[in-house]
Design an enzyme around this catalytic site. Structure first.
Site, PDB file in Angstrom:
ATOM      1  N   GLY A 176       0.909  -1.203   0.008  1.00 38.51           N
ATOM      2  CA  GLY A 176      -0.037   0.126   0.107  1.00 38.51           C
ATOM      3  C   GLY A 176       0.794   1.221  -0.120  1.00 38.51           C
ATOM      4  N   GLY A 177       0.364   2.353   0.579  1.00 39.14           N
ATOM      5  CA  GLY A 177       1.058   3.689   0.739  1.00 39.14           C
ATOM      6  C   GLY A 177       2.634   3.523   1.644  1.00 39.14           C
ATOM      7  N   GLY A 411      23.498  12.932 -30.068  1.00 42.43           N
ATOM      8  CA  GLY A 411      23.004  13.716 -28.685  1.00 42.43           C
ATOM      9  C   GLY A 411      23.706  12.970 -27.371  1.00 42.43           C
ATOM     10  N   ALA A 412      23.690  11.682 -27.437  1.00 43.81           N
ATOM     11  CA  ALA A 412      24.230  11.018 -26.406  1.00 43.81           C
ATOM     12  C   ALA A 412      25.797  11.273 -25.839  1.00 43.81           C
ATOM     13  CB  ALA A 412      24.235   9.395 -26.834  1.00 43.81           C
TER      14      ALA A 412
END
Ligand code: HXC
Length: 521
Positions: A176-177, A411-412
């Site tokens: 859960g949370g 771009g890398a």
């Protein structure tokens, strides 16, 4: 007089009894069940985590104050979590360990507030905090009071982020949370088979989506190590997990105002890296194991890999260079040819940001043909996620050292801690190729018409590819522009990096004042 002394003896006896009850937790029966599952108790874990005899407990006498569901008839001192401080290698740390033998380690109001107190103390004193999690989640009987305490913990996790190292060890259920506290902390260690993390369990999933999935497949350590990337380290058992935490803490500074401890090494700083001389294959399309380069260059045996089984096309981890802790990011040509994809970008970006927050210099090894092509990558948001890595490297002001071993395309090239985003010491091996793209692809685009109109297209293509490769598939154009500080033999790399790091240790660089940047999320 006699009455007073008897009263005093009674009081001491009463204190002893109370402390003994707190120590017993949920009782011997439940402790045996815990052991039968292969799990240690909360107290055993704390003892193992900290230097012998250094643990100092606080809040052992805290009790819950829930009066619903007959809870007032079952009040256990300590309320299911053991909290305090101690040392690791003589350095102060704070810790808490949830006690599954008390209400399944579930987190009620007071249990949560005990953790908050420890978080506050850790932040005030600038010491790392380690949480040993083993809990059924929100204490169902306490309702919203339990949720309130959870949120108090989350708030403190966020406030301490980037100020003190926060480490979560998952040694049982975490559902859960409750998963969000570990998720905000810097590192998650999971114990194989006994630890499980998920937002909703198999039964809820079956009801809502009709999917059938086991506990282990859904949220076991191996799932989170390989598929989700939630966990950074996996251990075989409790002991192994605690060993990882101790090693990790030894590599980190206690807070963001300090530097990591320096560990003297007998590994010579200028040791020749002979094993690297033939690492790069003749054929640049062939893979090789970048981990060999990392391990050969760092101080012997010092490398601790982070998220080793997730996004294996990039390596991240801590090691030491000349005794100084350093964060390593490296493309791994063994997987996806070392391309950057969504997972690799996210993995490396968070690691880089951790290092920058905690004054840990960065060492980047580059062999990257580019971002991974594909519709699923584009639709999954590689633009947004790839930008995270670019942002993280550009924002980092710690010393940044970069070694280009082979490909640095497109771009890398820019992203991987290049000179242009303020790399401090950028070097390449003679085998480096810095270009917009590989020779084959480049020739196909810029010489398509020429090749098509040629009498012998294959021969013409081959000639043009060779020509392009000779012009760009080397480090010397970039070195001529000053984008590289040097070109060094693989053999000399350790010596060059250690000396460069030594010169950069006192580096200071500032960015414009602002509330915070807006990293693409
Ligand atoms: C109160 C709990 C509890 C809980 C377990 N126990 N979880 N008590 N609140 N959340 C108690 C059990 O009643 C039992 O008490 C003892 O702990 C041991 O539990 P068992 O079920 O016998 O152990 P086991 O078979 O190992 O199963 C462990 C478990 C299971 C998988 C954790 O107990 C379970 O599913 N619990 C509920 C989990 C859950 O749904 N929690 C809420 C999640 S939502 P006795 O006295 O019988 O020994 C959540 C939201 C957080 O946490 C939100 C934060 C924002």
């Amino acid at each position: 007089m006699v009455t007073v002394m008897v009263e005093q003896v009674d009081r001491i006896e009463d204190l002893r009894r109370r402390k003994a009850m707190a120590e017993a937790g949920g009782g011997q029966g439940r402790i045996s069940v815990q052991h039968a599952k292969g799990k240690m108790t909360a107290r055993e874990r704390v003892e193992l985590l900290l230097d012998k005899g250094s643990f100092m407990e606080v809040d052992a006498l805290v009790e819950h104050r829930c009066r619903d569901f007959d809870m007032d008839r079952n009040v256990i001192s300590g309320d299911g979590v053991v909290c305090g401080h101690g040392t690791i290698d003589g350095r102060l740390v704070y810790c808490f360990a949830q006690d599954f033998t008390v209400y399944g380690g579930s987190l009620g109001e007071m249990h949560g507030l005990k953790i908050c107190k420890i978080q506050d103390m850790a932040l005030k004193t600038g010491a790392p905090i380690i949480g040993l999690n083993d809990s059924g989640g929100a204490r169902i009987q306490e309702g919203v009071a339990s949720l309130g305490s959870y949120a108090e913990i989350f708030f403190r996790n966020v406030r301490a982020s980037g100020v003190i190292p926060q480490i979560s060890v998952i040694m049982g259920p975490c559902a859960g949370g409750a998963v969000y506290s570990p998720a905000i902390t810097d590192f998650v260690v999971m114990v194989d088979k006994t630890a499980h993390m998920f937002i909703t369990g198999p039964e809820v999933i079956k009801t809502v989506t009709n999917e059938e999935v086991s506990f282990e497949e859904l949220g076991g350590a191996s799932t989170h190590a390989t598929r989700s990337g939630v966990t950074h380290f996996t251990a075989e058992d409790d002991e192994g997990a605690i060993g990882i935490v101790r090693e990790l803490v030894s590599l980190l500074p206690s807070n963001n105002l300090e530097k990591a401890p320096v560990l003297m090494t007998d590994d010579p700083f200028d040791r020749a890296c002979e094993a690297l001389e033939n690492l790069i294959p003749e054929d640049s399309s062939q893979p090789y194991d970048m981990l060999l380069a990392v391990e050969e260059i760092l101080d012997r045996g010092s490398f601790l890999e982070v998220q080793a089984d997730f996004a294996t096309n990039i390596i991240a981890g801590f090691g030491r260079l000349g005794g100084h802790t350093i964060g390593v990011v490296a493309n791994q040509p063994m997987f996806l040819a070392g391309c950057l994809d969504i997972d690799a970008s996210i993995k490396a970006a968070r690691f880089v940001r951790f290092c920058d927050a905690f004054n840990i210099p960065l060492l980047t090894f580059v062999d990257v043909p580019g971002f991974l092509p594909g519709a699923s990558q584009e639709w999954g948001g590689i633009i947004r996620h790839g930008a995270k890595l670019l942002y993280a490297f550009a924002e980092a002001t710690v010393p940044k050292l970069t070694v280009i071993t082979r490909k640095a395309y497109g771009g890398a090239y820019d992203v991987m801690s290049s000179k242009h985003i303020r790399g401090d010491y950028n070097i390449a091996w003679p085998s480096a190729e810095l270009a917009v793209m590989g020779a084959q692809g480049a020739v196909q685009i810029i010489h398509r018409k020429r090749i098509e109109s040629s009498k012998n297209p294959d021969q013409e293509r081959g000639r043009l590819v060779d020509d392009y490769a000779e012009t760009f598939a080397n480090p010397y154009k970039a070195a001529a522009l000053g984008y590289l500080d040097d070109v060094v033999q693989p053999l000399e790399t350790r010596a060059a990096l250690t000396r460069a790091l030594g010169a950069l240790l006192e580096k200071e660089e500032v960015r414009p004042a602002r509330k915070h940047g807006n990293i693409p999320l």
